[in-house]
Design a protein around this motif. Structure first.
Motif, PDB file in Angstrom:
ATOM      1  N   ALA A 175      -5.014 -11.686  -2.165  1.00 15.62           N
ATOM      2  CA  ALA A 175      -4.984 -10.307  -1.669  1.00 15.62           C
ATOM      3  C   ALA A 175      -3.835 -10.105  -0.687  1.00 15.62           C
ATOM      4  O   ALA A 175      -3.125  -9.092  -0.751  1.00 15.62           O
ATOM      5  CB  ALA A 175      -6.318  -9.951  -1.014  1.00 15.62           C
ATOM      6  N   ARG A 176      -3.637 -11.059   0.207  1.00 16.02           N
ATOM      7  CA  ARG A 176      -2.518 -10.967   1.167  1.00 16.02           C
ATOM      8  C   ARG A 176      -1.184 -10.873   0.430  1.00 16.02           C
ATOM      9  O   ARG A 176      -0.314 -10.077   0.777  1.00 16.02           O
ATOM     10  CB  ARG A 176      -2.509 -12.174   2.083  1.00 16.02           C
ATOM     11  N   ARG A 198      -0.738  -7.525  -1.322  1.00 15.88           N
ATOM     12  CA  ARG A 198      -0.344  -6.505  -0.338  1.00 15.88           C
ATOM     13  C   ARG A 198       1.115  -6.678   0.072  1.00 15.88           C
ATOM     14  O   ARG A 198       1.836  -5.692   0.267  1.00 15.88           O
ATOM     15  CB  ARG A 198      -1.262  -6.550   0.885  1.00 15.88           C
ATOM     16  N   GLU A 244       3.298  -5.262  -2.629  1.00 14.34           N
ATOM     17  CA  GLU A 244       3.305  -3.796  -2.531  1.00 14.34           C
ATOM     18  C   GLU A 244       4.256  -3.330  -1.433  1.00 14.34           C
ATOM     19  O   GLU A 244       5.062  -2.420  -1.651  1.00 14.34           O
ATOM     20  CB  GLU A 244       1.904  -3.275  -2.210  1.00 14.34           C
ATOM     21  N   ARG A 245       4.143  -3.935  -0.254  1.00 15.09           N
ATOM     22  CA  ARG A 245       5.018  -3.536   0.861  1.00 15.09           C
ATOM     23  C   ARG A 245       6.481  -3.717   0.487  1.00 15.09           C
ATOM     24  O   ARG A 245       7.317  -2.867   0.792  1.00 15.09           O
ATOM     25  CB  ARG A 245       4.692  -4.339   2.118  1.00 15.09           C
ATOM     26  N   GLU A 257       2.941   0.366  -0.545  1.00 11.63           N
ATOM     27  CA  GLU A 257       1.874  -0.138   0.315  1.00 11.63           C
ATOM     28  C   GLU A 257       0.561   0.609   0.117  1.00 11.63           C
ATOM     29  O   GLU A 257       0.496   1.833   0.232  1.00 11.63           O
ATOM     30  CB  GLU A 257       2.292  -0.053   1.784  1.00 11.63           C
ATOM     31  N   GLY A 258      -0.487  -0.142  -0.204  1.00 10.74           N
ATOM     32  CA  GLY A 258      -1.819   0.411  -0.367  1.00 10.74           C
ATOM     33  C   GLY A 258      -2.039   1.204  -1.641  1.00 10.74           C
ATOM     34  O   GLY A 258      -3.081   1.830  -1.803  1.00 10.74           O
ATOM     35  N   ARG A 315      -5.942  -0.552  -5.197  1.00  8.33           N
ATOM     36  CA  ARG A 315      -7.198  -0.795  -4.482  1.00  8.33           C
ATOM     37  C   ARG A 315      -7.647  -2.222  -4.750  1.00  8.33           C
ATOM     38  O   ARG A 315      -7.517  -2.714  -5.869  1.00  8.33           O
ATOM     39  CB  ARG A 315      -8.288   0.176  -4.935  1.00  8.33           C
ATOM     40  N   GLY A 374      -6.693  -6.806   3.577  1.00  7.56           N
ATOM     41  CA  GLY A 374      -6.449  -5.443   3.128  1.00  7.56           C
ATOM     42  C   GLY A 374      -7.338  -4.957   1.996  1.00  7.56           C
ATOM     43  O   GLY A 374      -6.965  -4.061   1.254  1.00  7.56           O
ATOM     44  N   ASP A 398     -10.332  -3.020   0.052  1.00  9.63           N
ATOM     45  CA  ASP A 398     -10.927  -1.689   0.166  1.00  9.63           C
ATOM     46  C   ASP A 398     -12.433  -1.716  -0.011  1.00  9.63           C
ATOM     47  O   ASP A 398     -13.106  -0.724   0.266  1.00  9.63           O
ATOM     48  CB  ASP A 398     -10.317  -0.759  -0.885  1.00  9.63           C
TER      49      ASP A 398
END
Length: 137
Positions: free
Chosen positions: A67-68, A71, A74-75, A80-81, A84, A105, A107
């Motif tokens: 997950a890290r 994320r 994505e960044r 970013e975000g 889900r 991060g 959801d």
């Protein structure tokens, strides 16, 4: 809706795939490293996942680390975000829920064994685009 399902247990992946059959396009990954690779590949192809369902406890790269990294991808791509993350775990304790949400991060968080109604309800609450699960029972 496009989902990535990640679990090291083949039975769990079959269950998730079965519940979501006809409701979403799904891809599966057997571990965290494969999940991160699939996520990056989908971004590169311009067909990102709308959501990733990640088991926490997997050999090698666990779901928290995956997950890290998702994320971070994505960044790095200015998204970013956008995706889900829904974590699955047999661990029903506040520590893992907090780590999942605030550190990784996520959801949402579901405790195994997950039943189909809870899974569909959790996905319906993630505010996904074109979500055929809205109002799912």
């Amino acid at each position: 809706m496009k989902l990535l399902l990640v679990d090291d247990e083949p039975v769990a992946l079959r269950f998730l795939s079965g519940v979501l059959a006809g409701r979403a396009r799904t891809e599966t990954a057997p571990d965290g490293a494969s999940a991160v690779a699939a996520f990056a590949r989908a971004l590169d192809q311009g067909e990102p996942f709308d959501a990733v369902i990640l088991d926490i406890m997997m050999p090698g790269m666990d779901g928290i680390e995956a997950a890290r990294r998702i994320r971070a991808l994505e960044r790095g791509r200015g998204r970013e975000g956008a995706c889900r993350l829904l974590m699955l775990s047999c661990l029903d304790d506040a520590e893992h829920q907090i780590i999942s949400q605030y550190d990784a991060g996520a959801d949402g968080y579901l405790t195994k064994p997950v039943d189909s109604a809870d899974l569909l309800a959790a996905l319906a609450n993630l505010d996904l685009p074109e979500n055929p699960l809205d109002g799912a029972e």
